[in-house]
Design an enzyme around this catalytic site. Structure first.
Site, PDB file in Angstrom:
ATOM      1  N   SER A 173       1.467   3.584  -2.438  1.00  0.00           N
ATOM      2  CA  SER A 173       1.284   4.661  -3.428  1.00  0.00           C
ATOM      3  C   SER A 173       0.956   6.002  -2.785  1.00  0.00           C
ATOM      4  CB  SER A 173       0.189   4.284  -4.425  1.00  0.00           C
ATOM      5  OG  SER A 173      -1.021   4.094  -3.736  1.00  0.00           O
TER       6      SER A 173
ATOM      7  N   TYR B 282     -12.724  -2.520  11.969  1.00  0.00           N
ATOM      8  CA  TYR B 282     -11.364  -1.963  11.819  1.00  0.00           C
ATOM      9  C   TYR B 282     -10.550  -2.264  13.078  1.00  0.00           C
ATOM     10  CZ  TYR B 282      -7.685   1.550  11.007  1.00  0.00           C
ATOM     11  OH  TYR B 282      -6.481   2.185  10.820  1.00  0.00           O
TER      12      TYR B 282
ATOM     13  N   VAL C  27      -3.241  -7.108  -2.117  1.00  0.00           N
ATOM     14  CA  VAL C  27      -2.677  -7.987  -1.087  1.00  0.00           C
ATOM     15  C   VAL C  27      -3.746  -8.653  -0.208  1.00  0.00           C
ATOM     16  CG1 VAL C  27      -0.367  -6.948  -1.016  1.00  0.00           C
ATOM     17  CG2 VAL C  27      -2.172  -6.021   0.460  1.00  0.00           C
TER      18      VAL C  27
ATOM     19  N   GLY D 295       0.817  -1.216   0.000  1.00  0.00           N
ATOM     20  CA  GLY D 295       0.000   0.000   0.000  1.00  0.00           C
ATOM     21  C   GLY D 295       0.846   1.258   0.000  1.00  0.00           C
TER      22      GLY D 295
HETATM   23  P1  NAD Z   1      -4.393   5.690   2.925  1.00  0.00           P
HETATM   24  O1  NAD Z   1      -5.816   5.370   2.657  1.00  0.00           O
HETATM   25  O2  NAD Z   1      -3.817   6.940   2.407  1.00  0.00           O
HETATM   26  O3  NAD Z   1      -3.433   4.492   2.452  1.00  0.00           O
HETATM   27  C1  NAD Z   1      -3.807   3.149   2.443  1.00  0.00           C
HETATM   28  C2  NAD Z   1      -3.031   2.466   1.351  1.00  0.00           C
HETATM   29  O4  NAD Z   1      -3.380   1.065   1.313  1.00  0.00           O
HETATM   30  C3  NAD Z   1      -3.392   3.042  -0.030  1.00  0.00           C
HETATM   31  O5  NAD Z   1      -2.211   3.239  -0.772  1.00  0.00           O
HETATM   32  C4  NAD Z   1      -4.245   1.949  -0.652  1.00  0.00           C
HETATM   33  O6  NAD Z   1      -4.173   1.909  -2.053  1.00  0.00           O
HETATM   34  C5  NAD Z   1      -3.597   0.711  -0.040  1.00  0.00           C
HETATM   35  N1  NAD Z   1      -4.466  -0.471  -0.143  1.00  0.00           N
HETATM   36  C6  NAD Z   1      -5.740  -0.601   0.283  1.00  0.00           C
HETATM   37  N2  NAD Z   1      -6.198  -1.827  -0.041  1.00  0.00           N
HETATM   38  C7  NAD Z   1      -5.185  -2.477  -0.675  1.00  0.00           C
HETATM   39  C8  NAD Z   1      -5.039  -3.768  -1.236  1.00  0.00           C
HETATM   40  N3  NAD Z   1      -6.043  -4.650  -1.219  1.00  0.00           N
HETATM   41  N4  NAD Z   1      -3.850  -4.116  -1.805  1.00  0.00           N
HETATM   42  C9  NAD Z   1      -2.816  -3.224  -1.845  1.00  0.00           C
HETATM   43  N5  NAD Z   1      -2.905  -1.980  -1.328  1.00  0.00           N
HETATM   44  C10 NAD Z   1      -4.068  -1.616  -0.742  1.00  0.00           C
HETATM   45  O7  NAD Z   1      -4.253   5.646   4.512  1.00  0.00           O
HETATM   46  P2  NAD Z   1      -2.990   5.696   5.478  1.00  0.00           P
HETATM   47  O8  NAD Z   1      -3.384   6.562   6.592  1.00  0.00           O
HETATM   48  O9  NAD Z   1      -1.749   5.970   4.738  1.00  0.00           O
HETATM   49  O10 NAD Z   1      -2.993   4.189   6.018  1.00  0.00           O
HETATM   50  C11 NAD Z   1      -1.863   3.329   5.987  1.00  0.00           C
HETATM   51  C12 NAD Z   1      -1.988   2.323   7.135  1.00  0.00           C
HETATM   52  O11 NAD Z   1      -1.917   3.017   8.376  1.00  0.00           O
HETATM   53  C13 NAD Z   1      -3.318   1.584   7.135  1.00  0.00           C
HETATM   54  O12 NAD Z   1      -3.105   0.231   7.479  1.00  0.00           O
HETATM   55  C14 NAD Z   1      -4.090   2.278   8.246  1.00  0.00           C
HETATM   56  O13 NAD Z   1      -5.061   1.448   8.821  1.00  0.00           O
HETATM   57  C15 NAD Z   1      -2.982   2.627   9.197  1.00  0.00           C
HETATM   58  N6  NAD Z   1      -3.324   3.709  10.134  1.00  0.00           N
HETATM   59  C16 NAD Z   1      -3.614   4.964   9.682  1.00  0.00           C
HETATM   60  C17 NAD Z   1      -3.947   5.950  10.607  1.00  0.00           C
HETATM   61  C18 NAD Z   1      -4.282   7.356  10.185  1.00  0.00           C
HETATM   62  O14 NAD Z   1      -4.741   8.126  11.037  1.00  0.00           O
HETATM   63  N7  NAD Z   1      -4.084   7.737   8.950  1.00  0.00           N
HETATM   64  C19 NAD Z   1      -3.974   5.661  11.972  1.00  0.00           C
HETATM   65  C20 NAD Z   1      -3.672   4.369  12.391  1.00  0.00           C
HETATM   66  C21 NAD Z   1      -3.338   3.399  11.470  1.00  0.00           C
END
Ligand code: NAD
Length: 243
Positions: free
Chosen positions: A11, A152, A61, A9
């Site tokens: 990108s 989640y 994935v 993930g």
């Molecule tokens: P985001 O939505 O910007 O990024 C999520 C990424 O996962 C994207 O690039 C998306 O294309 C990719 N993705 C989703 N489904 C996929 C799949 N089936 N195969 C391959 N790639 C896939 O959000 P983010 O905030 O960058 O999140 C990244 C991680 O951090 C996540 O696991 C999220 O749960 C975790 N997280 C984020 C926060 C927050 O506040 N942003 C807090 C706690 C945890």
């Protein structure tokens, strides 16, 4: 440095910053994306301007076959995998009574099964090399729970369970497994939050700000270079959650 990493993930958001941080520190990075090809290409081009490099690989994935393809590609190209960052994830805000079975399956497969499956696929190589570092990007919600984000929170608590048990299983092969559990980080995942919500969160946070993707990337870099931390849930949240 001759290390090889897969970041799922990658990108945008946190995954993108992690891929950047690792590439800049000299690690060979396979940056996985699923749908956002344009953003993935942009990341590669942005790094190329400064003479850094990431390799891109498209895979969903949440599916076993595609995890296998991602790992096989990396092994064919780089012959080994030292680092796996399970970052890909999705969130849906809903009352438990409104969650459909399809939504449950999608969240479990994208957030939790993907991490399990990627570990299964990379571990034979890591065990053979007696070297590895796996980092699962979980969430504070996996630690303390979130209303209207029950599924989640389950997936993130599950990732932390994976971290703790796998750390015990593969520690004797010199493979470290840790979770980074972010608090609120400024990415697309939180684009629905209003300014008022964000200001309230800042007020509740001892460090008086919300997190940036770079905050998580820095912690990933630290963990990669560490030698004696395993089975831990490291929460990067500005003091918002202190357990
Ligand atoms: P985001 O939505 O910007 O990024 C999520 C990424 O996962 C994207 O690039 C998306 O294309 C990719 N993705 C989703 N489904 C996929 C799949 N089936 N195969 C391959 N790639 C896939 O959000 P983010 O905030 O960058 O999140 C990244 C991680 O951090 C996540 O696991 C999220 O749960 C975790 N997280 C984020 C926060 C927050 O506040 N942003 C807090 C706690 C945890």
């Amino acid at each position: 440095m001759n290390k090889v990493a897969i970041v799922t993930g990658a990108s945008r958001g946190i995954g993108r910053e992690i891929a950047k941080e690792l590439a800049i520190s000299g690690i060979k990075v396979v940056a996985n994306y699923n749908k956002s090809e344009d953003q993935a290409i942009k990341l590669k081009e942005e790094l190329k301007k400064d003479n850094f490099f990431v390799d891109l690989f498209k895979a969903d994935v949440s599916k076993q076959e595609e995890c296998k393809n991602l790992v096989n590609y990396t092994l064919e190209r780089y012959k080994k995998i030292d680092i796996l960052i399970n970052n890909a994830g999705i969130d849906k805000y809903k009352l438990i009574t409104e969650v459909t079975q399809e939504e449950w399956n999608e969240m479990i497969n994208t957030n939790l099964y993907s991490a399990f499956c990627m570990c299964q696929q990379v571990l034979p190589n890591m065990i053979h090399n007696k070297n590895g570092c796996i980092i699962n990007i979980s969430s504070v919600w996996g630690m303390i729970g979130a209303s209207q984000e029950v599924v989640y929170s389950i997936t993130k608590a599950g990732m932390d369970g994976l971290t703790k048990s796998l750390a015990k299983e593969v520690g004797p092969s010199n493979i470290r497994v840790n979770s980074i559990a972010p608090g609120l980080i400024d990415t697309d995942m939180n684009k629905e939050l209003s300014e008022t919500d964000i200001n309230k969160l800042k007020e509740e946070t001892p460090l008086e700000r919300i997190g940036k993707a770079e905050d998580i990337a820095k912690c990933v870099n630290w963990l990669i270079n560490d030698n004696f931390t395993t089975g831990q849930i490291i929460s990067i949240n500005g003091g918002w959650v202190i357990t």
